[in-house]
Structures are given as structure tokens and as C-alpha cells.
Scaffold this motif. Structure first.
Motif, PDB file in Angstrom:
ATOM      1  N   UNK A  90      41.809  52.951  35.396  1.00 28.15           N
ATOM      2  CA  UNK A  90      41.419  51.824  34.557  1.00 28.15           C
ATOM      3  C   UNK A  90      40.881  50.712  35.456  1.00 28.15           C
ATOM      4  N   UNK A  91      39.551  50.585  35.515  1.00 27.59           N
ATOM      5  CA  UNK A  91      38.905  49.559  36.331  1.00 27.59           C
ATOM      6  C   UNK A  91      38.472  48.444  35.381  1.00 27.59           C
ATOM      7  N   UNK A  92      39.136  47.267  35.445  1.00 29.60           N
ATOM      8  CA  UNK A  92      38.859  46.205  34.467  1.00 29.60           C
ATOM      9  C   UNK A  92      37.382  45.852  34.363  1.00 29.60           C
ATOM     10  N   UNK A  93      36.687  45.800  35.507  1.00 29.38           N
ATOM     11  CA  UNK A  93      35.277  45.412  35.498  1.00 29.38           C
ATOM     12  C   UNK A  93      34.403  46.372  34.705  1.00 29.38           C
ATOM     13  N   UNK A  94      34.819  47.646  34.582  1.00 27.91           N
ATOM     14  CA  UNK A  94      34.047  48.618  33.797  1.00 27.91           C
ATOM     15  C   UNK A  94      34.540  48.646  32.350  1.00 27.91           C
ATOM     16  N   UNK A  95      35.868  48.597  32.183  1.00 27.39           N
ATOM     17  CA  UNK A  95      36.441  48.715  30.838  1.00 27.39           C
ATOM     18  C   UNK A  95      36.003  47.587  29.907  1.00 27.39           C
ATOM     19  N   UNK A  96      35.898  46.360  30.454  1.00 25.66           N
ATOM     20  CA  UNK A  96      35.611  45.212  29.599  1.00 25.66           C
ATOM     21  C   UNK A  96      34.269  45.361  28.870  1.00 25.66           C
ATOM     22  N   UNK A  97      33.126  45.538  29.591  1.00 21.09           N
ATOM     23  CA  UNK A  97      31.876  45.693  28.839  1.00 21.09           C
ATOM     24  C   UNK A  97      31.856  46.957  27.986  1.00 21.09           C
ATOM     25  N   UNK A  98      32.493  48.042  28.467  1.00 17.35           N
ATOM     26  CA  UNK A  98      32.432  49.307  27.732  1.00 17.35           C
ATOM     27  C   UNK A  98      33.155  49.208  26.390  1.00 17.35           C
ATOM     28  N   UNK A  99      34.373  48.664  26.396  1.00 22.37           N
ATOM     29  CA  UNK A  99      35.134  48.656  25.146  1.00 22.37           C
ATOM     30  C   UNK A  99      34.483  47.719  24.131  1.00 22.37           C
ATOM     31  N   UNK A 100      33.979  46.580  24.588  1.00 23.81           N
ATOM     32  CA  UNK A 100      33.338  45.639  23.665  1.00 23.81           C
ATOM     33  C   UNK A 100      32.040  46.242  23.117  1.00 23.81           C
ATOM     34  N   UNK A 101      31.231  46.842  24.008  1.00 26.42           N
ATOM     35  CA  UNK A 101      29.977  47.448  23.569  1.00 26.42           C
ATOM     36  C   UNK A 101      30.197  48.578  22.583  1.00 26.42           C
TER      37      UNK A 101
END
Lengths: 278, 138
Positions: free
Chosen positions: A223-234
Motif C-alpha cells: 500500500x503506497x499512499x502516493x499511488x493509492x490516493x489518486x487511484x481510489x478517488x479516480x
């Protein structure tokens, strides 16, 4: 590339993945993985972690509506979650030791299978008799049809469905996907549950199944926060936009086009996996 | 107890269960929005501090941190106002929404006196709890 540029590209890509996932009925998680790995060169472990986060978000978000309408069979869902969570824990543990190329090839095959499965004609079938085990477990239920009348349905082959659910859970833990295609096969083809009930119940179960592998993913650093944030919102907003269009039209041609596109991505993934490029 | 009373009781119970389902639905929805808002705020902070850094997402850094140290790290990071840990907090809250749903189902089955399903739900909770121990780094 800077983090900011990359975040914006991922946000746009995830929106598209959620949109296509919702129109094709495949789910956003399964499309975001090839997008991140093949097109953006993200490591597959991070892609799997981000997909799992978006699976939980879409499942919790949409399950809310179906539970209220009484289509989801809560008992069936929770009973089968025993199988999917055991499978998911095993799958997540295997994923931590399996070579990346194996995961890439397995993912490609699952993607092809799911894409072909999404084109299958869905016929509503209802069986009235249930097996004794299904009755003991109180699995048969009712659901409202479009005239708001309650339709009763029976349930067959509980052990077969339960085993197939174990496989579905394992794929979910291994690949970070909701594995809706496997779940619907277990409920639809094996247990003979009406399509409307099996799809919503499958969606309802995804969050809990994904949670069983999430702890292992977190501990291993998927779980890499920098990747998860845009991915989950998008993915979430893409799925919402897709659902709005689905209400208006039944995009048969679009579905065929997306299935073709996904198969191309899948072959690419298998090829890269075999060459050790992923 | 005569029949009408019995009937009355069972409808009252049903209404209660229906209310519970409504609560489950709303909790899930709010849970998703709250956790995503937190992740979004964390994302903004992260981008303000690290937006111009170069990304390195093509290399996987395998971790072996157990979940309790992860939670301690997140707690410390959030207090220091580090964006990536605020995002992580949002993600952990998101992971907890299905657990909340399971616990509410447990209560509903208990109210319905369906002990078979109280047992099955507890089994699912147990399997998830076991994943913490199985996934432990040794």
C-alpha cells in the motif's frame, strides 16, 4: 517524472479505469492493474495494492444501495464469505512469495477469462427447489422484480458453490481484484441463483473478502499512499460516471469494444510477464 | 401470549431489522466518503511538500512491518502533519468499513435469534483476525 505530474496522470487513468470497469461490468480494480503496470511502468505489487483499495471503496459505496433495496441476500453473502476470506488469506500469502512473472501471467489469464465472461448472454433463470443443505442454511430467498413483486428462488449445490468461492477469494488475495467473474460463476452457474441477486451479493461480499488480504498487503508494503490516493478517488468517480450512463443505455457495442481492448492488454501483460519485463 | 400479540412482536422486530439495514447502508456510504476525504486532504499536503520530487514507483520496496507498528507509525506521522500518513489513515478507515458491516450483521442476527448465523459471522471475523497473525513478519 515528478510526483505531481504522475499523480495527475494516475488520477485521469483511474477515472477511465473506473468508467470502463463499470460499463463493461468487470470492475475498476481489474483494469487499473494493467494500466498502471504496462502503460505507466508502476511495480505490480503497488498496482495490486492500489487496486485492492479501490475494490473496497467501490464495494462499500455500492453495497449500501443494494442492501437497502433488499436484493442482496445477506445470509448467502456471509456464508460464502467464510470461503472467500480463507481463500483470500491464502492468496495474499502466496502473492508475497510468488515470482512477479507468475503473478503477471496469472493476471493476464484472469483478465481474458473475465472479459470473455462479461460478453456472455445473461439469462434470468429461477429454480424453485433447494437442496436440503441450502434449506438448513436458510440460503433460499426473495428479491423484488421491476414490478416490485417479491420473487422467491431456490438454491442448489451449496458445496460446489462454496468451493468455487474459495477459488474466487484466492484470486482476489493473489491479484488484489474483486474477482466478480468467479463469484458470479459460483452463484449463477453452480448454485443457480438469479443473476440480479448473484451480482449484487457478489459486490456486497467484495469488501469483506478484500479486507482479509489487506492486512497482509499493508504489512508487506503493497500500500503506497502516493499511488493509492489518486487511484481510489479516480476509480470511484469513474465508476459513478459509468453507472449514470448505464442507467440510460445498454452499451452492447461498447462492451464488445472494451472486451477486445482488455484482451489486448491481457496478452501484453502475459507477454511481458514471460519475458521478465514486469 | 395470544396470537395478535405474537404477530405484533414479530412485525416490530422486522421493523427494527429494516432500520438496521438502513443504518448499515448509511454507515457504509458515510464511511467511504469520510475516509476518502481524509485521503484527499492527505494527498494535497503530500503534493505540496513532495510534488516536485521525482517518483520512484517502478521499484518495489518490500516491507516487513507488522500491522501494530504500521498503526503507530501512522499515528506519529499524522501528528507531525505528514501527508503520506494522513492518506494512510484514510485508507485504514476505508478498510474498516467492511468490518463495521460485519459487526452490525452480527448484532442483527443476534436480535433475530439466528444463532447459526451469529456463529457463521463470528467465523468470518475470526478468519480476518487470523490474517493478522499469519501475515506477521517473523
Amino acid at each position: 517524472m515528478t510526483v505531481l505530474t504522475f499523480t495527475l496522470i494516475m488520477l485521469l487513468g483511474a477515472f477511465l479505469a473506473g468508467f470502463i470497469g463499470s460499463l463493461s461490468g468487470l470492475g475498476g480494480g481489474i483494469i487499473i492493474i494493467p494500466l498502471l503496470t504496462i502503460l505507466l511502468g508502476v511495480d505490480i505489487h503497488y498496482a495490486i495494492g492500489a487496486a485492492l483499495v479501490s475494490v473496497i471503496a467501490t464495494s462499500s459505496g455500492s453495497a449500501a444501495a443494494y442492501v437497502k433495496e433488499g436484493i442482496t441476500n445477506m445470509r448467502l453473502g456471509i456464508f460464502l464469505e467464510v470461503a472467500t476470506t480463507i481463500g483470500a488469506v491464502c492468496g495474499a500469502l502466496i502473492s508475497t512469495i510468488a515470482p512477479t512473472s507468475f503473478i503477471a501471467v496469472l493476471f493476464g489469464l484472469t483478465l481474458i477469462f473475465s472479459a470473455i465472461n462479461s460478453l456472455r448472454k445473461k439469462e434470468e433463470h429461477i429454480v424453485l427447489q433447494s437442496t436440503p443443505l441450502a434449506t438448513t442454511l436458510k440460503l433460499p430467498g426473495t428479491y423484488p422484480n421491476h414490478h416490485k413483486e417479491l420473487v422467491a428462488y431456490g438454491t442448489k449445490n451449496v458445496i460446489g458453490g462454496f468451493s468455487m468461492m474459495g477459488v474466487a477469494g484466492m484470486m482476489s488475495g493473489l491479484l488484489g481484484i474483486g474477482s466478480g467473474a468467479f463469484k458470479v460463476i459460483a452463484m449463477d452457474n453452480i448454485m443457480r441463483i438469479p443473476f440480479k441477486v448473484s451480482t449484487t451479493t457478489s459486490n456486497f461480499m467484495m469488501g469483506v473478502t478484500a479486507m482479509a488480504s489487506s492486512v497482509i498487503y499493508i504489512q508487506k508494503g503493497y500500500i503506497e499512499p502516493g499511488i493509492c490516493m489518486p487511484v481510489v478517488i479516480g476509480v470511484l468517480f469513474g465508476a459513478m460516471a459509468g453507472a449514470k450512463i448505464l442507467v440510460k443505455t445498454d452499451p452492447k457495442k461498447l462492451r464488445l469494444f472494451f472486451a477486445f481492448l482488455i484482451i489486448v492488454l491481457a496478452i501484453n501483460m502475459i507477454y511481458n510477464g514471460l519475458n521478465g519485463k514486469i | 401470549m395470544d396470537l395478535t400479540e405474537k404477530f405484533k412482536m414479530s412485525t416490530e422486530e422486522k421493523i427494527e431489522v429494516k432500520d438496521f439495514q438502513l443504518i448499515v447502508g448509511n454507515l457504509l456510504r458515510y464511511g467511504v466518503w469520510i475516509s476518502l476525504s481524509i485521503a484527499f486532504i492527505g494527498g494535497i499536503i503530500y503534493l505540496m511538500n513532495h510534488g516536485s520530487d521525482l517518483e520512484n514507483y517502478s521499484v518495489f520496496k518490500e516491507n516487513d512491518t507488522n500491522i501494530f507498528s504500521v498503526i503507530t507509525n501512522v499515528y506519529d506521522g499524522v501528528i507531525l502533519g505528514k501527508g503520506e500518513y494522513v492518506i494512510f489513515l484514510g485508507i485504514i478507515l476505508l478498510f474498516l468499513t467492511p468490518m463495521l458491516r460485519l459487526l452490525i450483521s452480527l448484532v442483527v442476527f443476534y436480535i433475530e435469534k439466528d444463532f447459526l448465523y451469529v456463529f457463521i459471522t463470528m467465523l468470518v471475523v475470526l478468519i480476518i483476525a487470523m490474517s493478522i497473525f499469519f501475515g506477521f513478519s517473523h
